[in-house]
Design an enzyme around this catalytic site. Structure first.
Site, PDB file in Angstrom:
ATOM      1  N   SER A 465       0.724  -1.230   0.153  1.00 11.57           N
ATOM      2  CA  SER A 465      -0.240   0.208  -0.162  1.00 11.57           C
ATOM      3  C   SER A 465       1.197   0.895  -0.333  1.00 11.57           C
ATOM      4  CB  SER A 465      -1.081  -0.193   1.295  1.00 11.57           C
ATOM      5  OG  SER A 465      -1.430   0.877   1.510  1.00 11.57           O
ATOM      6  N   TYR A 478      -2.744  -1.016  10.375  1.00  8.13           N
ATOM      7  CA  TYR A 478      -2.238  -0.960   8.740  1.00  8.13           C
ATOM      8  C   TYR A 478      -0.554  -1.338   8.344  1.00  8.13           C
ATOM      9  CZ  TYR A 478      -3.826  -1.084   3.946  1.00  8.13           C
ATOM     10  OH  TYR A 478      -4.293  -0.779   2.690  1.00  8.13           O
TER      11      TYR A 478
END
Length: 595
Positions: A465, A478
């Site tokens: 990401s 995350y």
């Protein structure tokens, strides 16, 4: 010594060519088994095949021989004795001596391949030198000279890049045609030392290197200057080493327009792959022999056939079809979102997909979408929780057994947890680490081991990401897992490079996927969480970046073997900022994006 040991022992004899030269021929294995005749290149002798032959001799009758002027074989008295027509006739003489009653399977490398192409192809209206004597032909790093000339003329009119690339690789062919100087360099030991050092092979024999110069001097002007569209109906397998310093993959597959029954495998390795990856070469030959003997095509061979058919359709012009056609991908988290679109994109490009997801219904829906577009057989569903290592290991084993070793593995499954570090519970940390990090680790371990052992390269894509390099007070769990995935990908890329397996970290930014509606917002009650999920989903929808565009970016990243593939504009800008202005990135990390 047992009967099997006697049959597998090396046996040496000589055969006499049509012009009276004695050639040394070595045989291994049981003569009642399928016969494989291996032809060496320049400046080698038959011993370049020793490791391959030892492997194949377990279930084949393997024949190697020193071509004229090399090894223990006699040399012709004049340069004309190295003409391709005589070399092709020698091959016929050897095959008639070692397998008089059955066609043989040919295996050749470098100049061995060049002369074997000449032997198995024919000009219009004339038979080939090996008519009726060949069951299959596996060629490594040696195209037909006529095909080369036609390829250069055809491509030079439309696209100079492959022509110039091959010219840079083939500089030595001009140098070898200069009188006297090459001989002096060979006899001085300089050329042999250079080849041995750069290619990490034994120093070639001076006699072999000097005699073999006539191969270039006699045949290149004659064949390249007046090429003919030589064709063959023999089943052909081309093994094209991707790191070959002398023959580019495009040149290796220049026969596509003239060999309709074609299989193509792009292998990691250099020009002397026959010495360094003997087990892979033997397996590729074994699979083709088994198919031609009436067996079922191995999955990798079937994919090579699809790739070859794509090249035949395009007249030998490499492109996406030859890269993806018939390939096999495993995509986790493919029941929705980015994973689903990756699966659909691979299928659109001609590949097959194992659609893996924790949701049986989601995986089945993706398979249905692919099937409705392409018909049955392009996609199969698999239910797996990537956090469960035993389940991932079982999936890898099942895929290999039922479909073969994949070309592409996309470790895409993931979940999201938002909220401050203080609000994130140990249980929430445990679950996101299990899925986002351990899920990728499990996929890399079990599928990566398959790819490395298989020896035909491939690619692993791990979905990280932009959060991997953009810290945020709102996404500590995350971002931490995705940063770990990014670093794991870079470490694994270094480790698997020697096996020809590429590893790419895919780094999307704000993409409109179902993950936003399933994000866990730490420290909130159910009502607040529902509101935040709705707001996040709305914001991502307004951003408007679709999973289809991410899948397209993944395809380009795989084709270019990129180490890191940022996707959206913010992912690109963020990566640049993280490198040029880390202070700015740290300042922006203080913004709370969950409110």
């Amino acid at each position: 010594m047992s009967h099997n040991e006697v049959e597998s022992a090396s046996r040496t004899r000589t055969v006499t060519t049509q012009d009276g030269l004695e050639l040394v021929v070595e045989e291994r294995g049981d003569p009642s088994h399928p016969t494989v005749v291996a032809v060496h290149g320049y400046p080698d002798d038959r011993h370049v095949w020793d490791r391959v032959a030892a492997d194949l001799a377990a279930d084949h009758h393997v024949v190697t021989y020193d071509v004229r002027g090399h090894g223990g074989s006699a040399a012709p008295g004049a340069p004309a004795g190295y003409d391709l027509e005589l070399l092709a006739a020698d091959l016929r003489t050897v095959t008639d001596a070692v397998s008089p009653d059955a066609p043989v399977h040919l295996l050749a490398h470098d100049w061995g391949s060049i002369q074997t192409w000449h032997a198995v192809t024919r000009e219009d209206g004339t038979p080939s030198a090996m008519d009726g004597r060949v069951a299959s032909f596996t060629s490594i790093s040696g195209p037909c000279l006529d095909h080369v000339a036609l390829f250069l003329r055809r491509r030079g009119l439309r696209d100079l890049r492959p022509v110039l690339t091959q010219a840079l690789h083939s500089w030595y062919t001009l140098a070898f045609r200069v009188p006297v100087l090459p001989e002096l360099m060979i006899r001085s030991g300089l050329l042999g030392a250079l080849v041995a050092r750069t290619e990490r092979i034994p120093r070639p024999s001076v006699r072999d290197a000097v005699n073999g110069l006539e191969l270039y001097r006699r045949n290149l002007p004659r064949r390249l200057g007046r090429p003919q569209p030589r064709r063959t109906d023999v089943p052909v397998q081309i093994l094209a080493p991707l790191g070959d310093a002398y023959v580019t993959p495009a040149m290796a597959t220049s026969a596509a327009g003239y060999a309709p029954d074609l299989r193509v495998r792009y292998l990691p390795g250099g020009h002397w792959i026959v010495r360094k990856r003997a087990g892979v070469i033997a397996r590729c030959v074994r699979e083709l022999v088994a198919e031609r003997s009436g067996g079922t095509a191995a999955p990798a061979l079937a994919r090579a056939g699809a790739r070859g058919a794509a090249l035949v359709r395009t007249g030998g012009r490499p492109g996406r079809a030859s890269r993806w056609e018939g390939g096999l991908a495993v995509v986790t988290g493919a029941g929705s979102g980015i994973g689903r679109e990756i699966a659909r994109q691979v299928a659109d490009l001609g590949g097959r997909v194992v659609v893996a997801d924790v949701s049986e219904a989601g995986a089945a829906e993706t398979v249905d979408l692919v099937t409705r577009r392409h018909g049955p057989g392009r996609a199969v569903a698999a239910v797996v929780d990537v956090a469960d290592e035993a389940a991932v290991a079982a999936l890898a084993e099942r895929v290999a057994a039922e479909h073969g070793v994949p070309d592409l593995v996309v470790n895409n499954a993931g979940i999201a947890v938002a909220g401050s570090f203080a609000d994130t519970t140990a249980q929430e940390w445990q679950r996101i680490v299990d899925v986002n990090l351990w899920g990728v680790v499990h996929g890399c371990r079990h599928f990566g081991a398959l790819l490395a052992a298989h020896g035909e390269g491939g690619t692993i894509v791990n979905t990280a990401s932009a959060a991997a390099y953009l810290p945020s007070r709102s996404l500590p769990a995350y971002a931490t897992t995705k940063a770990a995935v990014l670093m794991l990908s870079q470490c694994l890329r270094a480790e698997l490079a020697g096996a020809g397996v590429g590893v790419t970290a895919l780094c999307p930014g704000f993409v409109d996927t179902p993950i936003t509606g399933a994000t866990r917002f730490a420290g909130t009650d159910d009502a607040t969480q529902a509101v935040r999920r709705r707001d996040a989903a709305a914001a991502y929808t307004r951003r408007g970046y679709t999973p289809q565009r991410v899948a397209a970016r993944l395809v380009r990243a795989v084709e270019r073997d990129l180490p890191i593939a940022p996707v959206t504009a913010e992912a690109h800008v963020g990566l640049l900022a993280s490198r040029l202005s880390p202070g700015l990135v740290r300042a922006l990390a203080r913004v709370d994006g969950t409110r």
